[in-house]
Structure formats: C-alpha cells, structure tokens
Design an enzyme around this catalytic site. Structure first.
Site, mmCIF file in Angstrom:
data_model
loop_
_atom_site.group_PDB
_atom_site.id
_atom_site.type_symbol
_atom_site.label_atom_id
_atom_site.label_comp_id
_atom_site.label_asym_id
_atom_site.label_seq_id
_atom_site.Cartn_x
_atom_site.Cartn_y
_atom_site.Cartn_z
ATOM 1 N N TYR A 296 -16.719 -29.591 14.187
ATOM 2 C CA TYR A 296 -14.784 -29.814 14.631
ATOM 3 C C TYR A 296 -14.089 -30.717 13.698
ATOM 4 C CZ TYR A 296 -11.900 -33.133 16.613
ATOM 5 O OH TYR A 296 -10.496 -33.681 17.272
ATOM 6 N N SER B 53 -6.623 -33.930 13.538
ATOM 7 C CA SER B 53 -7.375 -34.766 13.903
ATOM 8 C C SER B 53 -6.958 -34.937 12.438
ATOM 9 C CB SER B 53 -8.806 -34.512 14.265
ATOM 10 O OG SER B 53 -9.474 -35.847 14.037
#
Length: 733
Positions: free
Chosen positions: A613, A600
């Site tokens: 995350y 990501s």
C-alpha cells in the site's frame, strides 16, 4: 357545455379533475386546478401560462368582504405551484390602477407607462402577500369572470402561429372563441381583451395570435373543463388534417440505430460543448424522441427552423431560432459533421449580431451570448444547452413543443414565426432584463460537470456532497452501482430533479446521475465517460477517491504477487486510467478543467505491515506530478493525501478494525462491541498520534478536494495536500 366523459376519453388531453380531491377552499381549489393543468405538457409548458380566481375575502383592516384576485405569481410553474406561489391583489386597487393607466397612455400603443405600472402592482397587494405578480396580471384582472385560465397548448398555438389564424379561429371554434392580434402581455392586452369580451359577452375565450389561449368561467371546474374542451377541439381539427408520413415534406435522412447514434454523440458532444461555451459554460440535454427525429430528418426542417419559434415562452429559452445543420447521418462522418457545425456556428453568431443591431433601441440591454441554445442534427435529434441540467431540459422541452406547433400549423395552413422586432422586444424587454438581474448569483461550480469515482461511500461520498452543494453536476461513480445510485438519489432529492424530457441514454437525469465504474478496466471507464457525456454534454472535473488496502500476512509479513498487482492496479494504474481515458473529452472541449486524485501520507512514511500500500501511494504521488505535466496547460492535476480515515471507509470493515485494535493493543470488546464504536475507538487512537488530536473525517478530505478543484487554486498544479491532522512523521524533509 363541455362533456367531461368525452374529455376523459380524449387522446389529446389528460382529464384529471376529481371532485373527491378538489379542495373546498377557493384558493386551494385554484392551486389544485393549476397543478392538474400543468401536469399535462400538451396543455402548457414548464413555467408557462397562468391561472386565477377572484375570491371574496375579509379585508384585514375594515373587516368588509372584498374581491381579491389570486393569480399565479411571477416565475412560478403550474404543475408544482403551491398556495405561496400565488399573488393576491385587491380588485378595487387594480381598478384604480387601470383608471390611472388609461389617463396616461395612448390607447392601443405600448408605452413606457405600461411597463411602469408593473412596479405599482405591489401597491395592490392584499394582506401583505409577498409573492410578486406576473406581467399577465391585467389579462386576468379585467376579464369579469371569476376564474380565468391562460394556457400555452401546442394544438392552440399551432392555430395561433398559422398564417391565417384569425380565419381559422372562426372555422375551428365558431363563435366560442374571439381573437386578438399579437401583443406583448401587459395592460394594453388586458384592456383589449376586456373590450372584446364586452363586445361579445357570449365568448368563452380568446385566441391570442402567436401566443396561446385564454378562457374563463364563473365556476372553477367548469373553467377547467372549458380549457380542456377548447384544446381538444383544436387537436381534433389538426388530427383530421394530419399529413402523416408527408409531415414536414417527408423524410430526407434516416435515423441510425441507438448504439450508432450514441457513439456519434459521444464523439460530438464534448467538442460542441466547447464551441458553444466560448462566453459561458453550458450543460447539455439530448432529445431524440420520435417526433424530434422526424422533424430533423425532414425536407422542411431547414426552412422551418429558420423561422424560429412563435410563442414568447418558447423563444425566451430557444432564442430567436435554433441552429440546424444539414448533414447526412448515413455517412457517419464525424469530421464532416464538425466542419458543418463550425460553419453553422459562425453563421449563427453573425446572424444573431445582425438581429441585435437591426432591432436594438437606445435603452436596450447589451447583446447576450450569440451562441445557439438549440442545435438540430439529422439522425441525432436536438441538443439543448442551458446554465444547468434543469434549464437545458426545459429548453429541449420547449423546442419539442415548438416542433408540435409547427407540425400542427403546417397540417392546417402554413407556419409563421414572430416578426424579428417583436421577438427582440420580448427577448430584450426591460422587465425581462430586470428579472435576470434579480436572479441570485450562481454557485462556484455552476455549469460544471464533476465525475467522482468512489462516490458510493466514505471520502468519495463526502466529496460528491460538497461539490453538489457548490452547484456542481455530479456523476456518482463506484464499483457498486447501488451505492453510487444511493448517493445520486440523495443529491437529486437535495438539489432538485427539475422537469424531465424523453431522450437518449441518461438525458432524463437531474443534478446528479449514477454509473458503475472499475478504474482498472478501461472498457468500464469508457462506459462511465459515455454516461457522463450523454447526461450533461461533457466533463469539467474528475475526482478519484477509489483505493484499496490489501493486508499482508500478519505472521510472516509476506506480500504475494497477486497482492502487489492488485494494490498497484487500483492505487496507481487505476488513477492513471481514469485521467487518461478522460483526456480526449478534456481536449475536445478545450475548456479549463481540473483533476484531484487521492494518495496518502503513507507515501512518505515507512510503516510496518503496509509495504504494498505504502509503495503504491508513493508511486501515486509521483503520478500526480507526471499527469500535471501531461495534462497541461488546460487541465490541472493535484491530490489530497489523507491520514487514516476510518469513518465511512470501505477499507475498514469490521475485521480490519479488530485487527488494528489488536495490533496496537487498544482495549476493546471483539465479541459484543458495535462496529461503529470500534471504529471510533480506532479513529481516536490515530487522532492522538497527530498534532491536532482530532480524528480525520471524510468531510475534511472533501474540503481540501473542493479547494484543489475550485478557481481558488487556479494557479496550482502538480501538488499534494496532506490532510492528516498534523502527522509529524509525514513532514517532508
């Protein structure tokens, strides 16, 4: 005349004719007859045999009624053929072609003039029908009956492949069937058949030595009934002479249980795939039906396998012979099996080169891949190889037919294969080579097997769809099996099921198959790998799109130990698990492969509210580089790094969308707004923060994944591509 009632009760054929379903239009009736004949693989193999009808039609130029031959076109399959799969030719033109051929050729000899005539079939086309004619067209054209069936029934080929096939023809069918010697299909065989019919007008058909059956009638249904009756007669004769447990000389080896068999196959298949894929990759199919196991376990298997197959349609797929490996499955010794396979492959390739050199002619095409397409292993069954799943399944089907042919021939007489030169002349026939050259170029991912983890939705599904469109065989894996299955079903519907065969595990699958997978659980991953290997023989590529976002407490910002653990288990350790568990498969194959992980842009952008995350994705970025080192030199490891993808993502359920909209102060109707509208509103907000101002879609990630997986990035490993629409905060410093 055949008795339809008796045929309906026959265990040897499936009687499928139904007057209520049979069309009245003669061409449509031909299609109907063909479909129901092709539906029974005991009657004819996939793509094999042909049917025809001579139909009265008006000439589009003169308006006169003329005879038109409708015959299954080149490359068609009887079971699935439609009207457009049939060629139509003017009988008057074919008769002229016949006269011109007879003037140029030496009767009874195969001459260049015969092959040259094939190009002239186009000049006989009726009403501009574009379907190319089959090489078997003369067999149908010159027999005077209105309807002709040419089938490849196992029972009849068993007679045709017997040592004393001419005498057996008389014994089994009396005067109903005539006999013609082996001859490659074409004008000479068509003329010879016509001569046999003229000599004895009472004949109902002909046994074609080492080939099959052709029969005829002036009524369409009667022709169908006759085909089944002649086949049933042969099957009953063979059944009366069956040797039961002494078939193929009796059992030499035993079959292990299913679990043991599958465990052995999982160890052997990727390794074997690497060995047979030296020149080009193959996709595998395992067939372990009872009849196959009885054959490979028998005393006579080695002798009969060496004789090769008889029917030309069989050995065009199975090659001149299979590779038989004499190994005792009771030992369970995989190392010994691999040693025997290595020795057998070396001998097989040498034998194939000798066969080519002994039989080649000055104008023969170059030698093809000398590796076997069928491997026979006692206790395990047969392993067939092809350029795709459909072809390997059909190859397996054909050798299963060959086993039944050998079974029947050995029961009533003695099995014989075609002489090597005759087999070579079919395998390296100029017309067959021309057909191969006309085939469209293979897609970039043809012959490749891709495991996509997370394929049930979002980015994973988009990746699976993209890679399937590029010719890949997709193993659709997801935590939710039903979601994975839906993706696999949609891909199968789009890219073709092919023809199925019975077999171990998931051998019946098509271009896509589904499996459940939890990347945090190595036992689950072992099940996924087993599924992929049994389905296709190995694995070439892995794409992992599975991930998790666990929101921290919005009031305190706290991340619990359990949240940290789950986030890192899925986003970091899960990707590591998936790659590392597949490493033995990659190593065993020794073939170049690639891995694409999903990280990501959050890995390089510090943000409030996603600490676990973001940290996990930063770790995943470095995992890509570490795995690139570990998996080198044959397997490349890269990653895509999306910005927020809302559409189709399971990480954006309605409640998270509402929370995000509230967090950013975006106007919305929390009570009545449709979830999709709310997602689009959020996606557009994220898009406005990028340089391109476009929402990031799953399809955008799929394009990048495809690039990293493909040969276009063959010199790229350890890299991460940001697919974020131009998120300036994610620019690396």
């Amino acid at each position: 005349m055949p008795d339809p009632a008796a045929l309906k009760n026959s265990p040897h054929v499936a009687y499928l004719w139904n007057d209520a379903e049979a069309p009245s239009d003669p061409v449509d009736a031909l299609v109907y007859r063909s479909n129901i004949l092709g539906a029974d693989q005991r009657i004819t193999n996939t793509g094999g045999g042909n049917t025809s009808s001579k139909v009265k039609q008006k000439d589009p130029l003169t308006g006169e009624e003329v005879d038109v031959l409708w015959v299954k076109g080149s490359g068609g399959d009887l079971r699935t053929s439609k009207r457009e799969n049939f060629a139509s030719l003017s009988m008057a033109s074919l008769e002229q072609l016949k006269a011109s051929y007879e003037a140029r050729s030496d009767t009874g000899l195969k001459t260049p003039a015969e092959d040259e005539q094939v190009a002239n079939y186009r000049h006989c086309t009726f009403d501009l029908n574009p379907r190319a004619s089959s090489i078997d067209t003369p067999l149908h054209a010159f027999l005077p009956a209105r309807h002709v069936d040419h089938m490849h029934p196992n029972a009849v080929i068993a007679v045709a492949a017997s040592k004393n096939n001419q005498e057996l023809t008389q014994t089994i069918w009396g005067g109903r069937l005539g006999w013609v010697p082996w001859m490659r299909p074409g004008f000479e065989l068509g003329l010879l058949m016509h001569e046999e019919q003229k000599k004895n007008p009472r004949l109902e058909g002909l046994l074609m030595a080492a080939h099959g059956l052709i029969n005829w009638h002036d009524d369409a249904r009667a022709c169908y009934d006759l085909s089944l009756d002649l086949i049933d007669t042969a099957a009953r004769y063979i059944a009366d002479h069956d040797k039961h447990e002494q078939t193929f000389g009796g059992a030499k080896y035993r079959t292990p249980g299913l679990d043991e068999r599958e465990a052995l196959l999982v160890q052997v298949l990727p390794w074997l795939r690497g060995r047979v894929s030296q020149q080009q990759r193959f996709i595998g199919t395992v067939d372990d039906r009872e009849s196959v196991l009885q054959f490979v376990n028998s005393h006579d298997a080695a002798r009969l396998a060496e004789l090769g197959t008889s029917c030309p349609d069989h050995f065009l797929r199975t090659k001149i012979k299979p590779l038989y490996v004499d190994w005792d499955p009771a030992s369970g010794d995989v190392d010994v099996l691999k040693q025997r396979l290595d020795e057998g492959l070396e001998r097989y390739r040498a034998d194939y080169r000798s066969y080519y050199e002994a039989c080649k002619k000055p104008d023969s095409p170059a030698m093809r891949d000398p590796n076997p397409t069928v491997v026979l292993i006692p206790g395990l069954g047969l392993i067939a190889w092809g350029k795709n799943k459909s072809e390997s399944r059909v190859t397996a089907e054909f050798y299963c037919c060959a086993v039944e042919v050998m079974r029947g021939a050995e029961a009533i007489d003695a099995y014989v294969g075609l002489p090597q030169q005759e087999a070579f002349d079919i395998e390296y026939w100029a017309l067959e080579e021309a057909k191969l050259q006309r085939m469209p170029a293979e897609k970039p991912l043809a012959r490749r097997v891709v495991v996509v983890v997370g394929a049930g939705s979002g980015i994973g599904r988009a990746v699976a769809e993209k890679l399937a469109a590029q010719g890949g065989h997709i193993v659709s894996a997801d935590m939710k099996l039903e979601a994975a299955q839906e993706t696999a079903d949609d891909l199968t519907a789009a890219y073709g099921q092919g023809i199925g065969v019975a077999g171990t595990g998931v051998s019946g699958c098509g271009p896509a198959t589904a499996a459940a997978a939890n990347i945090t659980d190595t036992v689950s991953l072992a099940g996924l790998i087993k599924h992929a290997v049994l389905a296709y023989g190995g694995i070439d590529h892995l794409v992992v799109t599975a991930g998790v976002f666990v929101p921290q407490d919005p009031a305190t910002g706290q991340v619990t130990p359990q949240q940290w653990q789950l986030t890192f288990d899925v986003n970091v350790r899960g990707s590591y698990n998936a790659v590392w568990e597949m490493k033995p498969v990659f190593d065993a194959q020794g073939l170049e492969g690639s891995v694409v992980l999903t990280t990501s842009v959050n890995a390089v952008v510090a943000k409030k509210g996603s600490v676990a995350y973001d940290c996990s994705k930063a770790a995943a970025d470095h995992l890509v580089r570490e795995l690139a080192v570990e998996m080198s030199p044959t397997v490349r490891v890269n990653a895509i790094a999306p910005a927020t993808v809302v559409a189709g993502s399971t990480m954006f359920p309605r409640q998270r969308v509402l929370a995000s909209l509230a967090k950013y102060g975006i106007e919305h109707d929390a009570e009545n707004g449709k979830t999709e509208d709310l997602r689009n509103r959020l996606a557009q907000f994220y898009a406005e923060r990028t340089l391109t101002h476009n929402p990031i879609r799953p399809e955008d990630q799929a394009e990048a994944a495809w690039f990293l997986l493909s040969d276009a990035s063959s010199r790229t490993t350890g890299q991460i591509i940001h697919v974020d629409g131009g998120l300036a905060d994610a620019f690396l410093r």
